[in-house]
Design a protein around this motif. Sequence first.
Motif, PDB file in Angstrom:
ATOM      1  N   LEU A   1       0.885   4.402  -5.331  1.00 13.25           N
ATOM      2  CA  LEU A   1       1.485   4.906  -4.104  1.00 13.25           C
ATOM      3  C   LEU A   1       1.996   6.330  -4.287  1.00 13.25           C
ATOM      4  O   LEU A   1       2.509   6.685  -5.355  1.00 13.25           O
ATOM      5  CB  LEU A   1       2.669   4.016  -3.688  1.00 13.25           C
ATOM      6  CG  LEU A   1       2.356   2.546  -3.429  1.00 13.25           C
ATOM      7  CD1 LEU A   1       3.645   1.772  -3.182  1.00 13.25           C
ATOM      8  CD2 LEU A   1       1.407   2.411  -2.246  1.00 13.25           C
ATOM      9  N   ALA A   2       1.874   7.122  -3.224  1.00 14.43           N
ATOM     10  CA  ALA A   2       2.504   8.442  -3.198  1.00 14.43           C
ATOM     11  C   ALA A   2       3.984   8.269  -2.851  1.00 14.43           C
ATOM     12  O   ALA A   2       4.442   7.172  -2.512  1.00 14.43           O
ATOM     13  CB  ALA A   2       1.809   9.341  -2.185  1.00 14.43           C
ATOM     14  N   LYS A   3       4.748   9.365  -2.905  1.00 16.50           N
ATOM     15  CA  LYS A   3       6.187   9.288  -2.640  1.00 16.50           C
ATOM     16  C   LYS A   3       6.480   8.872  -1.207  1.00 16.50           C
ATOM     17  O   LYS A   3       7.553   8.318  -0.925  1.00 16.50           O
ATOM     18  CB  LYS A   3       6.853  10.627  -2.932  1.00 16.50           C
ATOM     19  CG  LYS A   3       6.939  10.926  -4.423  1.00 16.50           C
ATOM     20  CD  LYS A   3       7.698  12.212  -4.668  1.00 16.50           C
ATOM     21  CE  LYS A   3       7.825  12.483  -6.159  1.00 16.50           C
ATOM     22  NZ  LYS A   3       8.585  13.719  -6.436  1.00 16.50           N
ATOM     23  N   ASP A   4       5.551   9.157  -0.297  1.00 14.40           N
ATOM     24  CA  ASP A   4       5.777   8.770   1.095  1.00 14.40           C
ATOM     25  C   ASP A   4       5.216   7.390   1.397  1.00 14.40           C
ATOM     26  O   ASP A   4       5.187   6.963   2.567  1.00 14.40           O
ATOM     27  CB  ASP A   4       5.154   9.801   2.032  1.00 14.40           C
ATOM     28  CG  ASP A   4       3.656   9.920   1.839  1.00 14.40           C
ATOM     29  OD1 ASP A   4       3.113   9.302   0.880  1.00 14.40           O
ATOM     30  OD2 ASP A   4       3.004  10.639   2.626  1.00 14.40           O
ATOM     31  N   GLY A   5       4.733   6.659   0.370  1.00 17.01           N
ATOM     32  CA  GLY A   5       4.211   5.311   0.561  1.00 17.01           C
ATOM     33  C   GLY A   5       2.728   5.265   0.823  1.00 17.01           C
ATOM     34  O   GLY A   5       2.149   4.174   0.938  1.00 17.01           O
ATOM     35  N   PHE A   6       2.062   6.452   0.896  1.00 17.48           N
ATOM     36  CA  PHE A   6       0.632   6.467   1.161  1.00 17.48           C
ATOM     37  C   PHE A   6      -0.110   5.879  -0.030  1.00 17.48           C
ATOM     38  O   PHE A   6       0.188   6.199  -1.181  1.00 17.48           O
ATOM     39  CB  PHE A   6       0.153   7.897   1.419  1.00 17.48           C
ATOM     40  CG  PHE A   6      -1.296   7.992   1.784  1.00 17.48           C
ATOM     41  CD1 PHE A   6      -1.731   7.674   3.055  1.00 17.48           C
ATOM     42  CD2 PHE A   6      -2.232   8.382   0.832  1.00 17.48           C
ATOM     43  CE1 PHE A   6      -3.070   7.768   3.385  1.00 17.48           C
ATOM     44  CE2 PHE A   6      -3.561   8.473   1.156  1.00 17.48           C
ATOM     45  CZ  PHE A   6      -3.986   8.165   2.434  1.00 17.48           C
ATOM     46  N   VAL A   7      -1.088   4.974   0.245  1.00 18.65           N
ATOM     47  CA  VAL A   7      -1.862   4.320  -0.806  1.00 18.65           C
ATOM     48  C   VAL A   7      -2.923   5.305  -1.302  1.00 18.65           C
ATOM     49  O   VAL A   7      -3.870   5.626  -0.573  1.00 18.65           O
ATOM     50  CB  VAL A   7      -2.511   3.022  -0.300  1.00 18.65           C
ATOM     51  CG1 VAL A   7      -3.347   2.380  -1.420  1.00 18.65           C
ATOM     52  CG2 VAL A   7      -1.458   2.047   0.186  1.00 18.65           C
ATOM     53  N   THR A   8      -2.743   5.791  -2.524  1.00 21.87           N
ATOM     54  CA  THR A   8      -3.706   6.745  -3.074  1.00 21.87           C
ATOM     55  C   THR A   8      -4.831   6.061  -3.841  1.00 21.87           C
ATOM     56  O   THR A   8      -5.893   6.658  -4.029  1.00 21.87           O
ATOM     57  CB  THR A   8      -2.994   7.736  -4.009  1.00 21.87           C
ATOM     58  OG1 THR A   8      -2.361   7.001  -5.066  1.00 21.87           O
ATOM     59  CG2 THR A   8      -1.939   8.535  -3.261  1.00 21.87           C
ATOM     60  N   ALA A   9      -4.616   4.814  -4.267  1.00 23.74           N
ATOM     61  CA  ALA A   9      -5.671   4.081  -4.972  1.00 23.74           C
ATOM     62  C   ALA A   9      -5.327   2.606  -4.987  1.00 23.74           C
ATOM     63  O   ALA A   9      -4.146   2.231  -4.982  1.00 23.74           O
ATOM     64  CB  ALA A   9      -5.834   4.590  -6.406  1.00 23.74           C
ATOM     65  N   SER A  10      -6.382   1.775  -4.986  1.00 20.56           N
ATOM     66  CA  SER A  10      -6.191   0.324  -5.125  1.00 20.56           C
ATOM     67  C   SER A  10      -7.477  -0.261  -5.676  1.00 20.56           C
ATOM     68  O   SER A  10      -8.575   0.244  -5.391  1.00 20.56           O
ATOM     69  CB  SER A  10      -5.847  -0.316  -3.776  1.00 20.56           C
ATOM     70  OG  SER A  10      -6.937  -0.202  -2.880  1.00 20.56           O
ATOM     71  N   ARG A  11      -7.318  -1.343  -6.466  1.00 20.86           N
ATOM     72  CA  ARG A  11      -8.508  -2.019  -6.983  1.00 20.86           C
ATOM     73  C   ARG A  11      -8.148  -3.470  -7.309  1.00 20.86           C
ATOM     74  O   ARG A  11      -6.996  -3.771  -7.631  1.00 20.86           O
ATOM     75  CB  ARG A  11      -9.064  -1.316  -8.224  1.00 20.86           C
ATOM     76  CG  ARG A  11      -8.180  -1.364  -9.440  1.00 20.86           C
ATOM     77  CD  ARG A  11      -8.891  -0.765 -10.661  1.00 20.86           C
ATOM     78  NE  ARG A  11      -8.062  -0.787 -11.852  1.00 20.86           N
ATOM     79  CZ  ARG A  11      -7.207   0.148 -12.191  1.00 20.86           C
ATOM     80  NH1 ARG A  11      -7.052   1.215 -11.399  1.00 20.86           N
ATOM     81  NH2 ARG A  11      -6.479   0.045 -13.295  1.00 20.86           N
ATOM     82  N   VAL A  12      -9.134  -4.307  -7.248  1.00 21.59           N
ATOM     83  CA  VAL A  12      -8.959  -5.734  -7.529  1.00 21.59           C
ATOM     84  C   VAL A  12      -8.933  -5.925  -9.030  1.00 21.59           C
ATOM     85  O   VAL A  12      -9.794  -5.411  -9.757  1.00 21.59           O
ATOM     86  CB  VAL A  12     -10.091  -6.554  -6.890  1.00 21.59           C
ATOM     87  CG1 VAL A  12     -10.016  -8.005  -7.346  1.00 21.59           C
ATOM     88  CG2 VAL A  12     -10.013  -6.452  -5.372  1.00 21.59           C
ATOM     89  N   LEU A  13      -7.946  -6.708  -9.496  1.00 24.60           N
ATOM     90  CA  LEU A  13      -7.864  -7.024 -10.915  1.00 24.60           C
ATOM     91  C   LEU A  13      -8.492  -8.376 -11.215  1.00 24.60           C
ATOM     92  O   LEU A  13      -9.231  -8.522 -12.196  1.00 24.60           O
ATOM     93  CB  LEU A  13      -6.399  -7.003 -11.375  1.00 24.60           C
ATOM     94  CG  LEU A  13      -5.674  -5.642 -11.234  1.00 24.60           C
ATOM     95  CD1 LEU A  13      -4.217  -5.778 -11.653  1.00 24.60           C
ATOM     96  CD2 LEU A  13      -6.369  -4.574 -12.056  1.00 24.60           C
TER      97      LEU A  13
END
Length: 302
Positions: A246-258
């Motif tokens: 997450l960025a400081k403003d809560g924006f999702v910068t990356a995600s992936r399934v584990l």
Amino acid sequence: MLISAGLHLGVIAILVAGVDFTSEPPKPTPAAQEPIVQAVVVDQQKVAAQVEKLKQQKLDEQRREKARQDELDRKAREAKQAREREQQRIRKLEAERKQQEIETKRAADAAKAAKLKEQEEKKKAAAAEADRQRKEAERKASEEAARKAEEKRKAEEAAAKKAAEERKRREEAERKRQAEEAARREQERQMEEAMAAEQAALAARRNQQVVSEVSRYTAMIKATIQRNLVVNEAMRGKTCQVYIRLAKDGFVTASRVLSGDSTVCRATEAAINRAGRLPVSPEADVYQQLKEINLTVQPEFN
């Protein structure tokens, strides 16, 4: 000899050319014998005159040739004499030049020697003056040292007396200072211990607050994903573990399934993308623990 042979051959050729070999010679008659003899005599005289003329021409030619050769010899002698005179002049100039070089070198050597002698004399004079000044300086230094030694002795005697008094005063002052310093260090130690205890208490309280805030925001992030999660009965009891940055403003910068159920994981990724932004704390120490998190998402059914 060649010229003479050539002249004789020429005369013979002329005589032969004057004889007519085509007509028969007239038969001699008694009356005609005497004129023929006379003609032969005349021709011989002409030949002799011609030979004499040729000889004279030869002599003239020889004289002219000799005069020409003499003139050439004279000019050659004059040229040789001129060359010899020029060579003598050049040799003389070269000798004068060499002599001038020798004299110039001698003069330069003499000037150099004179200069070296002058420099040596200057060095000797300078060395003598320096030695005199050194001795004078040593004498003055010796006198000054004696004067200072006497002054020092007197000063040391006065200083020794003053030092004894000062040492006694300093010793008393040092004892007082050491006592005050010990009291100050004890007070600082007690204050540092109190501050360390207070800082530890504050840090412990802050750690509890951070843990509490992290838990609260983690729950808020899960709740946001749950609100955007499209569920069906096939997903009941199944889970998906995902990584989120997450960025400081809560924006999702990356995600992936584990890991987890593929259906739940696809729905979870869609829910994260649909949300776009997730709840984050404005406090830096809380955000540091939330900016990269691993969540386990389990669909909820009413």
